[in-house]
Write an enzyme that holds these catalytic residues in place. Structure first.
Site, short mmCIF file in Angstrom:
data_model
loop_
_atom_site.label_atom_id
_atom_site.label_comp_id
_atom_site.label_asym_id
_atom_site.label_seq_id
_atom_site.Cartn_x
_atom_site.Cartn_y
_atom_site.Cartn_z
N GLY A 229 0.83 -1.19 0.00
CA GLY A 229 0.00 0.00 0.00
C GLY A 229 0.87 1.24 0.00
O GLY A 229 2.01 1.23 0.46
N CYS A 230 0.32 2.34 -0.51
CA CYS A 230 1.11 3.56 -0.65
C CYS A 230 1.44 4.17 0.71
O CYS A 230 2.59 4.53 0.98
CB CYS A 230 0.38 4.57 -1.54
SG CYS A 230 -1.33 4.90 -1.08
N PHE A 231 0.46 4.26 1.60
CA PHE A 231 0.75 4.78 2.93
C PHE A 231 1.71 3.86 3.70
O PHE A 231 2.68 4.34 4.30
CB PHE A 231 -0.54 4.98 3.74
CG PHE A 231 -1.42 6.10 3.28
CD1 PHE A 231 -0.96 7.40 3.23
CD2 PHE A 231 -2.74 5.87 2.89
CE1 PHE A 231 -1.78 8.46 2.81
CE2 PHE A 231 -3.57 6.91 2.47
CZ PHE A 231 -3.09 8.20 2.43
N SER B 272 4.00 1.97 2.57
CA SER B 272 5.37 2.15 2.08
C SER B 272 6.03 3.34 2.74
O SER B 272 7.21 3.27 3.14
CB SER B 272 5.35 2.38 0.55
OG SER B 272 4.93 1.21 -0.11
N SER B 273 5.28 4.43 2.86
CA SER B 273 5.88 5.65 3.42
C SER B 273 6.15 5.51 4.91
O SER B 273 6.99 6.22 5.46
CB SER B 273 4.96 6.85 3.16
OG SER B 273 3.84 6.83 4.04
#
Lengths: 336, 336, 336, 336
Positions: D149-151, D153-154
């Site tokens: 997921g994008c969040f 990953s961050s």
């Protein structure tokens, strides 16, 4: 590997140029110059390039610079650019100039519109104008190319073939352009302070923009015909992109379909100009070297819409296309 | 207190209308209707109004609605609007209609451009067009006013006096308009999905926009002269505002200064139209009922730039101006 | 009519202040000062105000200024502000100060965080902090009010009542704030040049922002409790609005519902603070004097979200609320 | 050339994936599927790709698809994805899955948070999580990779090494994330209608976002430690980019410098993770596969800021990185 240097590498066009060159298979960036005597680190100026390029800014020393590059991309302001370029050419280096110094046909027009003495007047009118789709052969053999203005690129690509074919009236030709704010450069200025241009749209330089004579003169150079464009730029709240809405009157008996067909034919084998059925948007060409063009009728006029990225096809992408031609490389190298 | 109701109060123009009316010293909002059978709470639709207005949405019941309002603002889509308005007028209520149903001069043009049968064809052409600066006297005595389109407002305010004075050529008249996205309404649509229109600018409806005949017919109604406008709308990445860049050819011997002088004279005592020296921006008229207009020469043409807030002077502010006139109130009440 | 003057009236907060005061029934603006010796016209600085206010900029002359105003709104930078305010107070004028000069409890903290000698150290700690919802009585009788910082307003409104009630832990209290770019002021700066902050979000001043001690000291002043806020501001690509996301740990046995209930009770009769079920957005409070607050659980913490317009409730709206209290006017005059 | 197909290729992540793959030296795109029975042309869905790729959309037919690709990128919604992937794997095709179907450690957590029965429960917990910097070896030998997921990953890139080193406290760990609107996908929705999210910032899904258990479980998988993240996403008015501001408490005696040093050491040889001195911005990683991370003290906590492009390092760039590993190619191929 061809060694390249960028003169005046702190702005937005230089940043895009570096990004393109980092992907280019035949290029090594060896020099980046700044006019700031403190020579800030590359990372502090362009943080997005951190760890991508191991070259720092230096002040321009012609002899040293010339010994380390085969080609210079010159991103200085007008007048400052020509003052340096003649020296670089003397050293045997090829140059792509981003400024307006060598775009026009004659020194008189330059000095009238730019209000400054030209530092290298003999060369004006001798330098190929860097739209490869119009002047490819001359660019191939050039030592110096005048990279085109962003607005003129968006106007000339659709207009030049139609005027050459003599299928539109020379007047009125109205070019109503909308540009993203990066077109104004990177120097802070109240007009382009975020809250001043966000949530707003504004026309500027009505009747006085320097790209107006550039459009007219290059049309004349390419077609032999004299036109007098009515050009009005607008700044809209986005970073990048130019959309030009161009109003032309077809010659008697000519339809929008004919105009579209002629453009499609003219650009049939070009990799970077696409003729579209629907009006193009800047979003669809952002971060690319494409110029998209549509042709649609509106009552007795025809509305041509062209879209390009002002920093790529309107500046650094075109510059690399010119560079590729000047060095005999594949024209699209680094650009797709 | 004048009791007002808003028919179709879930969109952006209705929200702005409510905000203006909440500040209006002579108005009480008594009815808000929605076509959603679930009738959501006001707060869920317009969270910014929470605790500001104690009226919830109801379905429109003509008899009940009519008994509780003196004036209806009708924010329904075209055709749906006229179907209801004739019934409201029968009940003796005054109406300001935001739709296009009563703007045009004849039913034939309406049905040609809107591709739907008109529910109340007899009234077309009899209803004052709601630009007070042009049609004030007729508005004062009207039971029904056709609130103008946002693009036509931006074109008619500068053009109507100049054509009336016969100091510009009837052709070409080119209106290149740039609008914020709220002009497209509140219904979700891929075209206006945030990532589709952010960082982009696009032309649309080239040669086919319904505001084109509206501009032409109202010019004809006001001046007796027939013109054929070339109108091209563009959507830019901002919420609100319209900037129209208008290209006209002055009659022989007429300068841009003369055109500007005539506009300044025509609007000298108007509270909401300002003639500016510099090109206006949408930012400077956002959230106001002003229309700012500049006039500048560009070679043999003249470039007129007008700026207004599409939701205020282009919709709800004009509607309240019309309402004030219809009820004998101070024209600027609630609007400064 | 109360005569007011604005000292340093060229920025964004001053513009909003003028707009509010133009709608205020009891106010006449008589003086606008600028530190620019050229004293530009009002229209050239704030084009949106053209024809709305017949006062031009003058240089500040204390005696002349004082003879023409009953109240001064001082929009100067810190240190410059206090240097002038003591003189204005000596002339018997009431003052609302937008700077940080009189917000803190002691001169030591001021000089530590602002790195400048305070020009009027005796008054620090004696001046009411201008959040009416927390310090109304002291404001009513004040000659000078310290208008609050925009970020502190968004943090103090939700936090102060909860800490006063002793229902949240004093640590950790994390305030993660997102502000529009107008919060950075109107002076051009590369960081806030449009292409630098459009299409971006950035944290700044981590651990070093001057609003951090302001939040802590005002909490201490209001509640007697010492807290140490962890505050991180971010700039997002919009013009106006602050959203603060505040992470707190409820005391043992206390739920999010209890916290929400206490806030709803505390602000039950306040016209400008609204407790919402859904997280508020800055869009819904833009151009208003509201602060909207939600309280929702997230695992063992509670997430409070507050939204306000940094230029209105975070600056000029609060200032007019304070002004209204200082002059015995209706607190919401000009603000709804 | 490795033949690849994209299942569900009409959205934003698929568009970015296609752009990356068009630059990839070892890839040929042979299949694009859509669930729209009308199978629109590629140009009508992704106008920016016109003339760049000669493949049109087709409906997914497993047998035909499988015969024409070596690798499938699956961009379907959760549950729909796993239903198809098991069939593709049966045909011997390698798969990178963009959905959440195979990210979590157990089917119970999946069904609790996604409220749907899992179509392929046996594989959950067996599939490598596609952050190469954390799970490279397992990815290299995988037939199926769960793209992150994008969040997450961050959050995971900065947190995982620090928790593994046991130098931060397991609680509180607060992840306050700001995302561009493309993260919400391409399906029109009132929340992401341009005028609703432009000029606004909003928190959403407080305490309920599905990426919260994903962060916790992957931390547990990588480190063996259990944490309970407090995660709050916000949508800001930009197209792309995620900035996560992460608040952690260092273990006794550990400073921000130590944390920064450990991250710099952990990522010293990674091409796509950069540790920065200044807080990173999303602008500087937009359109790249980089994740930039800064570590700065704020009183007794440490504030870690990470920035990445949600569509590239947060989705399609990571997917190509995984693909490169799965096929034994240079990990950065197509990505620099």
């Amino acid at each position: 590997m061809i060694r390249v240097g960028i003169v005046g590498a702190t702005g937005y066009t230089a940043l895009e140029l570096i990004k393109i060159l980092l992907r280019h298979p035949d290029v090594e960036i060896t020099q980046l110059t700044s006019r700031d005597p403190d020579c800030p680190s590359l990372e502090s100026v362009h943080p997005g390039l951190r760890q991508q390029l191991d070259v720092n800014f230096s002040l321009l020393d012609i002899a040293s610079f010339a010994s380390q590059v085969d080609c210079a991309f010159c991103c200085l302001p007008h007048a400052a650019s020509a003052a340096i370029i003649s020296k670089l050419l003397d050293k045997g280096i090829k140059v792509v100039d981003f400024s307006a110094d060598y775009r026009l046909n004659d020194v008189g027009t330059f000095e009238q519109w730019y209000q400054v003495e030209h530092p290298d007047p003999e060369r004006i009118g001798q330098v190929p104008y860097g739209i490869p789709e119009l002047f490819r052969d001359r660019i191939k053999s050039a030592e110096l190319v005048a990279n085109p203005g962003c607005f003129p690129s968006s106007a000339l690509l659709p207009l030049a073939p139609l005027i050459q074919q003599n299928i539109i009236e020379p007047s009125p030709i109205i070019v109503d352009s909308k540009t993203g704010v990066s077109g104004a450069g990177r120097k802070p200025n109240l007009k382009f302070h975020f809250p001043e241009c966000n949530e707003s749209v504004a026309a500027y330089a009505i009747g006085t923009h320097r790209h107006m004579p550039e459009i007219d003169q290059i049309i004349a150079r390419f077609t032999g015909n004299k036109i007098t464009t009515i050009f009005t730029p607008h700044v809209v709240a986005m970073n990048r992109g130019i959309l030009s809405t161009i109003y032309v009157k077809p010659k008697e008996g000519i339809t929008a379909e004919v105009l579209q067909h002629e453009l499609a034919k003219f650009y049939a084998t070009e990799p970077f100009v696409r003729i579209t059925q629907q009006p193009p948007t800047t979003k669809d060409v952002a971060n690319t070297n494409f110029c998209d063009i549509s042709v649609l009728p509106n009552r007795d006029l025809v509305v041509i819409v062209s879209a390009l990225d002002n920093l790529i096809k309107g500046a650094s992408g075109a510059a690399v296309q010119n560079f590729n031609l000047m060095f005999g490389l594949t024209e699209s190298a680094g650009l797709l």
